[in-house]
Write a protein that holds these residues in place. Structure first.
Motif, mmCIF file in Angstrom:
data_model
loop_
_atom_site.group_PDB
_atom_site.id
_atom_site.type_symbol
_atom_site.label_atom_id
_atom_site.label_comp_id
_atom_site.label_asym_id
_atom_site.label_seq_id
_atom_site.Cartn_x
_atom_site.Cartn_y
_atom_site.Cartn_z
ATOM 1 N N THR A 75 0.828 -1.210 0.000
ATOM 2 C CA THR A 75 0.000 0.000 0.000
ATOM 3 C C THR A 75 0.862 1.260 0.000
ATOM 4 N N TRP A 76 1.267 1.722 1.214
ATOM 5 C CA TRP A 76 1.905 3.032 1.369
ATOM 6 C C TRP A 76 3.427 3.007 1.291
ATOM 7 N N ASP A 77 4.034 1.827 1.319
ATOM 8 C CA ASP A 77 5.500 1.746 1.338
ATOM 9 C C ASP A 77 5.984 0.635 0.411
ATOM 10 N N PRO A 78 5.685 0.745 -0.887
ATOM 11 C CA PRO A 78 6.048 -0.334 -1.815
ATOM 12 C C PRO A 78 7.559 -0.390 -2.057
ATOM 13 N N LYS A 79 8.016 -1.583 -2.335
ATOM 14 C CA LYS A 79 9.432 -1.802 -2.636
ATOM 15 C C LYS A 79 9.548 -2.548 -3.964
ATOM 16 N N VAL A 80 10.677 -3.202 -4.193
ATOM 17 C CA VAL A 80 10.854 -3.967 -5.423
ATOM 18 C C VAL A 80 9.773 -5.046 -5.493
ATOM 19 N N LYS A 81 9.310 -5.327 -6.686
ATOM 20 C CA LYS A 81 8.221 -6.280 -6.854
ATOM 21 C C LYS A 81 8.706 -7.704 -6.593
ATOM 22 N N GLY A 82 7.909 -8.445 -5.825
ATOM 23 C CA GLY A 82 8.241 -9.827 -5.518
ATOM 24 C C GLY A 82 7.465 -10.795 -6.384
ATOM 25 N N ASP A 83 7.611 -12.079 -6.072
ATOM 26 C CA ASP A 83 6.928 -13.118 -6.836
ATOM 27 C C ASP A 83 6.645 -14.295 -5.899
ATOM 28 N N SER A 91 7.017 -6.495 -3.049
ATOM 29 C CA SER A 91 5.645 -6.031 -3.209
ATOM 30 C C SER A 91 4.868 -6.936 -4.161
ATOM 31 N N TYR A 92 3.571 -7.003 -3.935
ATOM 32 C CA TYR A 92 2.708 -7.808 -4.801
ATOM 33 C C TYR A 92 2.347 -7.041 -6.064
ATOM 34 N N TYR A 93 2.431 -5.716 -5.984
ATOM 35 C CA TYR A 93 2.018 -4.846 -7.089
ATOM 36 C C TYR A 93 3.147 -3.905 -7.492
ATOM 37 N N GLY A 94 2.942 -3.240 -8.616
ATOM 38 C CA GLY A 94 3.869 -2.198 -9.027
ATOM 39 C C GLY A 94 3.671 -0.937 -8.193
ATOM 40 N N LYS A 95 4.528 0.050 -8.393
ATOM 41 C CA LYS A 95 4.448 1.297 -7.628
ATOM 42 C C LYS A 95 4.409 2.486 -8.571
ATOM 43 N N ILE A 96 3.832 3.592 -8.071
ATOM 44 C CA ILE A 96 3.689 4.800 -8.870
ATOM 45 C C ILE A 96 4.168 6.010 -8.076
ATOM 46 N N GLN A 97 4.548 7.053 -8.805
ATOM 47 C CA GLN A 97 4.975 8.300 -8.180
ATOM 48 C C GLN A 97 3.775 9.036 -7.596
ATOM 49 N N VAL A 105 3.758 5.056 -3.995
ATOM 50 C CA VAL A 105 2.758 4.205 -3.355
ATOM 51 C C VAL A 105 2.368 3.104 -4.327
ATOM 52 N N CYS A 106 1.561 2.178 -3.841
ATOM 53 C CA CYS A 106 1.086 1.082 -4.678
ATOM 54 C C CYS A 106 0.313 1.608 -5.890
ATOM 55 N N GLU A 107 0.429 0.914 -7.009
ATOM 56 C CA GLU A 107 -0.223 1.345 -8.244
ATOM 57 C C GLU A 107 -1.746 1.429 -8.116
ATOM 58 N N HIS A 108 -2.323 0.709 -7.166
ATOM 59 C CA HIS A 108 -3.782 0.725 -7.002
ATOM 60 C C HIS A 108 -4.255 1.902 -6.140
ATOM 61 N N LEU A 109 -3.335 2.719 -5.676
ATOM 62 C CA LEU A 109 -3.696 3.960 -4.978
ATOM 63 C C LEU A 109 -3.573 5.141 -5.945
ATOM 64 N N SER A 110 -4.087 4.953 -7.132
ATOM 65 C CA SER A 110 -3.885 5.919 -8.215
ATOM 66 C C SER A 110 -4.656 7.224 -8.022
ATOM 67 N N ARG A 111 -5.729 7.214 -7.239
ATOM 68 C CA ARG A 111 -6.481 8.454 -6.991
ATOM 69 C C ARG A 111 -5.856 9.244 -5.848
ATOM 70 N N CYS A 112 -5.296 8.554 -4.874
ATOM 71 C CA CYS A 112 -4.636 9.252 -3.767
ATOM 72 C C CYS A 112 -3.267 9.796 -4.172
ATOM 73 N N ALA A 113 -2.577 9.112 -5.070
ATOM 74 C CA ALA A 113 -1.205 9.504 -5.437
ATOM 75 C C ALA A 113 -1.095 10.959 -5.868
ATOM 76 N N PRO A 114 -1.943 11.467 -6.764
ATOM 77 C CA PRO A 114 -1.787 12.861 -7.201
ATOM 78 C C PRO A 114 -2.193 13.901 -6.160
ATOM 79 N N ILE A 115 -2.839 13.481 -5.078
ATOM 80 C CA ILE A 115 -3.197 14.439 -4.028
ATOM 81 C C ILE A 115 -2.431 14.130 -2.729
#
Length: 448
Positions: A75-83, A91-97, A105-115
């Motif tokens: 969620t809030w502290d993603p790291k290198v993607k695992g498997d 991390s289970y997911y990718g990360k975004i700026q 943060v996690c790629e699924h927090l795409s609405r919170c990321a820009p704010i």
């Protein structure tokens, strides 16, 4: 050890009065009358009185509770993607700026990321509870281990007790979720209690007698209660009755149309209701309405019905649909932040997205994750404090704290200070003083 003293205070207590008490054949706490020693409790009270912290001006607080243990690395502290299939930690997911430079943060927090510039991320929260959900939930709500001698109040109850409601005709504390001692007032009694509801279709139930209870029957009940009061003459029983009567008075006060009108979500535009999303989103929309009406503290439980089959407790294949939880949280949380901002309430409201513990970077045998309490994330927004920052750093798998640890008492002290409550003030369990936090210190850099 005295259960009301933290380790630092206990050591000081021992040095100041414990030895003299033992030499006199007295237990700790009875040393106050020993000549030349003084009262250890009064010394501690004087020490607390000297401590001053910056006080915020937030009028409201919202705790969004992610029951089950939301993994920081997903969620809030993603790291290198695992498997999980290759048994590679990460991390289970990718990360975004995000809007905070260098913070992802996690790629699924795409609405919170820009704010995210409206947010403060605490990435180094920690405690020592690992394998017990109930104990960890209690720790995150009360700031203390479960005690055999006292039931501590929750953070919501303390704020409600200390500040009261911010408006007329509404309770100070509303819980949108199932009732629990962990969320309750403990030794504070009814003044710090909550009104709860489990859905957004209607207001709280039980404020008025059932329709089958006619006026004459209610009068007989009142007469019986009057006789019971006369029979219970001990101080303890009178205190219980006073608490009961206080709750009845509060229920009758809230039974009118003014408070119930808050629950009419259809009075909001369809576009806004859609912006918030499904059932959890509607709880968050209701939260905004409760805050506007003057409710001081609202806790909103996320995912009561296990959207992914397991909730945030993602052992084994429960992790497969975890992204649905994150997306649901993302939509509702972003909508709440922006809605409060449009209504000029964001700086007056501290939002805290909390959970009982985090998750390890390694996957379990079924591909999910276990429990991890010594390093996890709590996200905050608004509150009139410094935002657009991440407090603390973790290692390359978000498993260990590298810089700036934040204990649970420190987190609670920060919440209290933001809401104008002194985190070192003493409350009383009977005649025994209990500091509001177990030695917690606010994260002072947020108040500069």
């Amino acid at each position: 050890m005295n259960p009301f003293l933290n380790r630092r205070d206990f050591n000081q207590y021992t040095a100041l009065g414990g030895a003299a008490a033992l030499s006199a054949g007295l237990p700790f706490g009875l040393s106050a009358g020993i000549q030349g020693v003084g009262s250890a409790s009064s010394l501690l009270a004087e020490e607390h009185a000297k401590v001053s912290f910056p006080m915020g001006k937030a009028e409201h607080c919202v705790m969004i509770w992610l029951g089950g243990g939301a993994g920081q690395i997903d969620t809030w502290d993603p790291k290198v993607k695992g498997d999980p299939k290759a048994n590679k930690a990460g991390s289970y997911y990718g990360k975004i700026q995000t809007a905070i430079p260098g913070v992802e943060v996690c790629e699924h927090l795409s609405r919170c990321a820009p704010i995210m510039d409206r947010f403060t991320l605490f990435r180094t929260v920690h405690h020592d509870v690992i394998d017990e959900h109930a104990a960890a939930t209690n720790r995150m709500h009360t700031g203390r281990p479960v005690s055999e001698t006292v039931i501590y109040p929750s953070v919501g109850s303390v704020i409600a007790h200390q500040r009261g409601a911010a408006g007329d005709g509404v309770p100070a504390y509303v819980l949108i979720g199932y009732p629990s001692t962990t969320r309750g007032p403990g030794f504070l009694g009814s003044k710090g209690n909550y009104v709860y509801l489990t859905d957004t279709e209607s207001g709280p139930q039980g404020f008025q007698p059932a329709s089958v209870i006619r006026q004459e029957r209610q009068a007989r009940r009142n007469e019986l209660l009057k006789k019971v009061r006369q029979l219970n003459t001990t101080e303890e029983k009178q205190a219980l009755l006073k608490n009961y009567e206080s709750m009845i008075d509060e229920a009758q006060r809230l039974a009118g149309p003014q408070f119930m009108r808050i629950f009419d979500l259809k009075s909001e535009s369809a576009d806004l209701r859609n912006e918030y999303g499904g059932e959890f989103g509607q709880r968050c929309l209701l939260t905004r309405r409760l805050l506007q009406s003057g409710v001081r503290f609202v806790e909103v439980s996320h995912n009561l019905n296990f959207l992914n089959g397991t909730g945030w407790d993602v052992h084994n294949d429960g992790i497969v649909q975890q992204h649905r939880l994150i997306q649901e949280l993302d939509q509702a949380l972003a909508a709440l932040v922006l809605d409060l901002e449009r209504n000029k309430l964001l700086d007056k409201t501290l939002i805290v997205v909390s959970t009982e513990f985090g998750r390890p970077a390694k996957f379990d045998g079924g591909g999910g994750r276990g429990h991890h309490g010594k390093c996890f994330s709590v996200a905050c927004a608004g509150g009139g404090i410094k935002t657009g920052v991440a407090i603390g750093e973790t290692d390359d798998l978000a498993m260990n704290i590298v810089t700036r640890p934040v204990s649970v008492p420190d987190l609670h002290a920060t919440m209290y200070a933001v809401c104008g409550v002194n985190p070192r003030e003493e409350l009383y369990a009977g005649e025994r003083p209990v500091p509001i936090t177990d030695g917690g210190t606010p994260v002072l850099e947020l108040f500069s």
